[in-house]
Design an enzyme around this catalytic site. Structure first.
Site, PDB file in Angstrom:
ATOM      1  N   SER A  96     -18.365  -2.635 -12.170  1.00  0.00           N
ATOM      2  CA  SER A  96     -17.696  -1.339 -12.221  1.00  0.00           C
ATOM      3  C   SER A  96     -17.985  -0.599 -13.524  1.00  0.00           C
ATOM      4  O   SER A  96     -19.113  -0.207 -13.786  1.00  0.00           O
ATOM      5  CB  SER A  96     -16.192  -1.530 -11.983  1.00  0.00           C
ATOM      6  N   ASP A 235     -17.861   6.117 -12.485  1.00  0.00           N
ATOM      7  CA  ASP A 235     -18.162   4.912 -13.236  1.00  0.00           C
ATOM      8  C   ASP A 235     -19.378   4.235 -12.611  1.00  0.00           C
ATOM      9  O   ASP A 235     -20.076   4.829 -11.794  1.00  0.00           O
ATOM     10  CB  ASP A 235     -16.943   3.988 -13.276  1.00  0.00           C
ATOM     11  N   ASP A 237     -19.887   1.934 -10.373  1.00  0.00           N
ATOM     12  CA  ASP A 237     -19.962   1.657  -8.935  1.00  0.00           C
ATOM     13  C   ASP A 237     -19.263   2.711  -8.097  1.00  0.00           C
ATOM     14  O   ASP A 237     -19.154   2.573  -6.878  1.00  0.00           O
ATOM     15  CB  ASP A 237     -19.383   0.283  -8.619  1.00  0.00           C
ATOM     16  N   ASP A 239     -16.153   3.680  -7.713  1.00  0.00           N
ATOM     17  CA  ASP A 239     -14.809   3.578  -7.127  1.00  0.00           C
ATOM     18  C   ASP A 239     -13.835   4.482  -7.871  1.00  0.00           C
ATOM     19  O   ASP A 239     -12.687   4.641  -7.457  1.00  0.00           O
ATOM     20  CB  ASP A 239     -14.309   2.129  -7.094  1.00  0.00           C
TER      21      ASP A 239
END
Length: 452
Positions: A96, A235, A237, A239
């Site tokens: 992440s 960010d 990834d 999410d």
């Protein structure tokens, strides 16, 4: 915090804590837990994702699971794909917002919702046990599917206004897989898109992957220089999503979340909204004004998702930009949230700065007190006792939160450092500092008492 799982799956420095051997054991444990079935595996752009992905897939197939390798994707792309295609589970290889030397493994259920702490504890027990391999003809198979990104894009477009009216949007993709989704969606909506850090690179050369204000100077400058209507940042990834106003200023985490809660309740009518214990009291004010109810959860998207499921919430989110839209799927979805915000601006016909000006903002101060990890449980028990003696309105869903007429205080042990964190929000700076000093003194006294 378990032996392998932390607050967001298995995560750590690659080659130290997180190794291909550990990834293999995690894959086998998930396969044993599921008892077969079909699992999607995705990864972000980090340089060690291929090694960890191969190990996880080997473990899954060695326990009889079939695997769909969906390639380099956003975490919400994986969640959306699992839920839409009716698979049994998903595995995302990502760390992440953490630096490039980190990676992680996170499991998702058939609804695209992160595994609960209870499920993770079961996985840990299996990882430490002795597993038998299946017969030679019971191993799983692996297929590739490059359509997951299209599935995600189409699902987002089903949810938002597609008349972008020529809005100019700057998107900072953080050298991650959001480059494959957010700019595509916004262009399909009719927006003019300027992309930053849109070349996938696991070294994250453009900026650190965490989308906090100090990492978004280029985005802010670009919004101003191009006279853009909005800036968007993800960010590593995707999410998470955060925003920069048309003035090139970072949009406050809590104020944006409050704005979103208000709009969703306007559309859906009075309902419940799930937010974590660290979210601002302005969210309570806005939700109450709309006839809704706030459900407070532990910090972490898995806890927000669990509250949505258990309480029937219409929306859930954390101030850091982790938002869950349960009508779509149960995974935090940065690209969907970005498109949703653009759709809001289109429908309102007003800039983000003007919309945020309608949301109250209260001062927040934070402080930490050093506390060895082994003393944290006893210190927190003593802190709770002392605070219950002095205050009436106490919430212990995650740490100890004290509700006051003019603010609140949260005392919570850090999950990653030998610290206890104190967060204070009040109606004035003076009152916030006063409460901070009072509670820091209480926590320090408790640490000293436990040490004696």
């Amino acid at each position: 915090m378990g032996k392998y799982f932390g607050t967001s799956g298995i995560r750590g420095r690659v080659g130290e804590f997180l190794t291909p051997e550990l990834a293999l054991r995690a894959g086998r444990a998930l396969g044993e837990y599921l008892g077969g079935g079909t699992v999607a595996v995705g990864r972000d752009t980090r340089v060690h994702c291929d090694a960890l992905r191969a190990a996880v897939i080997s473990g899954l197939t060695a326990q009889g699971c079939d695997v769909v390798d969906i390639g380099v994707v956003c975490t919400p792309t994986l969640g959306c794909y699992v839920a839409t295609e009716g698979l049994d589970a998903g595995v995302m290889i990502t760390a992440s917002h953490n630096p490039p030397e980190y990676n992680g493994i996170k499991f998702w259920d058939s609804d695209g919702m992160a595994f609960s702490p209870e499920q993770e504890r079961e996985i840990e027990q299996i990882m430490d046990g002795d597993l038998e391999y299946p017969n030679w003809d019971e191993y799983g198979e692996v297929v590739d599917d490059e359509t997951a990104l299209n599935v995600h894009v189409e699902r987002i477009l089903d949810e938002v206004s597609v008349d972008g009216d020529g809005l100019r949007i700057v998107v900072d993709c953080a050298n991650g897989p959001s480059a494959f989704v957010t700019p595509v969606v916004l262009r399909e909506m009719g927006c003019e898109v300027i992309s930053l850090n849109a070349h996938p690179d696991g070294h994250f050369p453009g900026r650190e992957p965490e989308p906090k204000p100090e990492n978004l100077k280029d985005l802010m400058r670009t919004v101003r220089a191009t006279d853009a209507d909005l800036g968007i940042a993800h960010d590593g990834d995707a999410d998470r999503v955060v925003f920069v106003t048309e003035e090139g200023k970072f949009a406050g985490y809590d104020e944006v979340l409050a704005l979103v809660c208000r709009r969703i309740l306007e559309e859906k009518g009075p309902g419940k909204v799930a937010v974590n214990v660290d979210a601002s009291m302005v969210i309570d004010e806005v939700v109450r004004e709309m006839g809704g109810e706030v459900v407070r959860t532990k910090v972490g998207d898995v806890h927000v998702a669990a509250a949505i499921r258990e309480e029937g919430c219409v929306f859930g989110g954390e101030p850091n930009g982790t938002w869950i839209h349960p009508d779509v799927h149960m995974c935090p979805d940065g690209p969907l949230s970005a498109a949703w915000m653009v759709s809001l601006l289109i429908e309102e016909g007003r800039p983000l700065s003007e919309l945020l000006a309608e949301i109250p903002s209260y001062p927040v101060v934070r402080e930490t007190v050093e506390c060895p990890d082994e003393l944290k449980p006893e210190v927190m028990r003593l802190v709770e006792t002392r605070l219950r003696e002095a205050y009436d309105d106490i919430d212990t869903v995650d740490g100890v939160r004290v509700e006051l007429d003019d603010g609140w205080v949260l005392v919570r042990p850090s999950g990653t450092e030998p610290l206890i964190r104190i967060t204070v929000e009040a109606e004035s700076e003076e009152r916030a500092r006063e409460l901070r000093d009072e509670f820091v003194d209480i926590v320090r006294r408790c640490v000293e008492e436990v040490r004696e």
